[in-house]
Design a protein around this motif. Structure first.
Motif: not given
Length: 332
Positions: A167, A151, A119, A175, A171
């Motif tokens: 967000s 992502k 994360p 990201v 996640d």
């Protein structure tokens, strides 16, 4: 019973970054930030301003000038339960950390058969237009969108910036969060003070239209919308779709928009060759070929290193260049 009203703030995009970080750090003690000058100095663009005083040196960590070490350390933190948000000062400085991101962060879940997740949110200002020197203006989102396990998120409004950043932090997987610095302080928008999220993987239709679908993201959203309004006066009705997430792409919105219009253009500031415009064109070919009335037009940066000051405005897709590309597709 009266409906509770949400209080909003009028923020710039970079202030929305700071607000998103503050919101999540206040909510979850496992969230921390690290990077070069993010602490007492508040970051090169002041995106972390005040967080050091609020949360202290254990959660707002100034690091050496070592991008591989910054991200590598953050991966270790993430694997053992923390939620680090490392900042890379400019996207052009991210290359030393590329191996850590694609070889380790992106693969940790599969490598460990789900025992570990990562994360992690790697933040980086990206893109041109601010008259910066070499390595300060890259738009290489396609590098990371190509990597399974990552992502890639690029906001274009203050509201989306805070919601997408929250967000991303929540996640369970890594990201890459790219912030278009050209519009860091270009305008303001309403941003709720409360905790809220914007879903990763969902595009936003910024303007409805019937003649052509124009797909874009980040700083290019504003000139694209301006071009669409100019063309409306000439009778061309553009639908403008802000993709917001480069990986995963919102294929459904891309296809549904194209089926409505039968024509498409893609606007991005990254070089054309190997850029995500080609991927979007491929999605249209695979899923909506029988609706196609014209070739997909790509309006992009050039296949050269990002130029210095005198040619910067020529390199970036301008309103006039966007209009020309849209006309080419509509008049085919």
């Amino acid at each position: 019973m009266a409906t509770q009203q949400t209080t909003t703030q009028n923020l710039t995009l970079v202030q929305a970054v700071r607000d998103g970080l503050y919101t999540e750090m206040s909510r979850d003690s496992d969230v921390l930030v690290l990077g070069e000058d993010v602490g007492k100095n508040g970051g090169v663009f002041r995106a972390t301003e005040g967080l050091y005083d609020e949360f202290g040196p254990d959660r707002v960590i100034d690091t050496p000038l070592a991008e591989s070490g910054i991200v590598g350390t953050a991966i270790g933190m993430a694997a053992y339960g923390l939620k680090p948000v490392p900042e890379i000062q400019f996207m052009g400085f991210i290359y030393p950390a590329f191996d850590q991101i694609v070889s380790h962060a992106a693969r940790l879940r599969t490598r460990s058969r789900g025992r570990f997740t990562c994360p992690l949110v790697v933040r980086a200002p990206y893109g041109g237009g601010i008259r910066a020197p070499e390595h300060h203006s890259e738009s290489k989102e396609a590098f990371f969108a190509h990597e399974p396990g990552l992502k890639v998120v690029i906001p274009s409004t203050p509201h989306d910036t805070k919601g997408l950043l929250i967000s991303a932090i929540r996640d369970p997987d890594p990201v890459v969060f790219l912030e278009p610095k050209l519009i860091y302080r270009a305008f303001r928008g309403d941003v709720p003070e409360d905790d809220y999220t914007v879903p990763i993987g969902e595009a936003a239709v910024r303007r409805e239209g019937t003649d052509i679908s124009v797909f874009t993201w980040g700083a290019m959203t504003r000139p694209t919308l301006e071009a669409a309004e100019n063309l409306a006066e000439a009778g061309v009705d553009c639908e403008v779709v802000d993709l917001r997430t480069m990986s995963p792409l919102d294929r459904e919105t891309i296809v549904e928009s194209f089926k409505k219009t039968g024509r498409a253009a893609v606007v991005h500031e990254a070089p054309k060759t190997g850029g995500l415009g080609g991927e979007i064109a491929s999605i249209i070919q695979e899923e909506a070929l029988l609706y196609q009335e014209a070739p997909v037009e790509r309006i992009a940066g050039f296949d050269t290193p990002f130029p210095l000051y005198a040619l910067e405005d020529y390199y970036l897709p301008s309103v006039a260049r966007v209009e020309e590309g849209i006309r080419n597709a509509v008049e085919f």
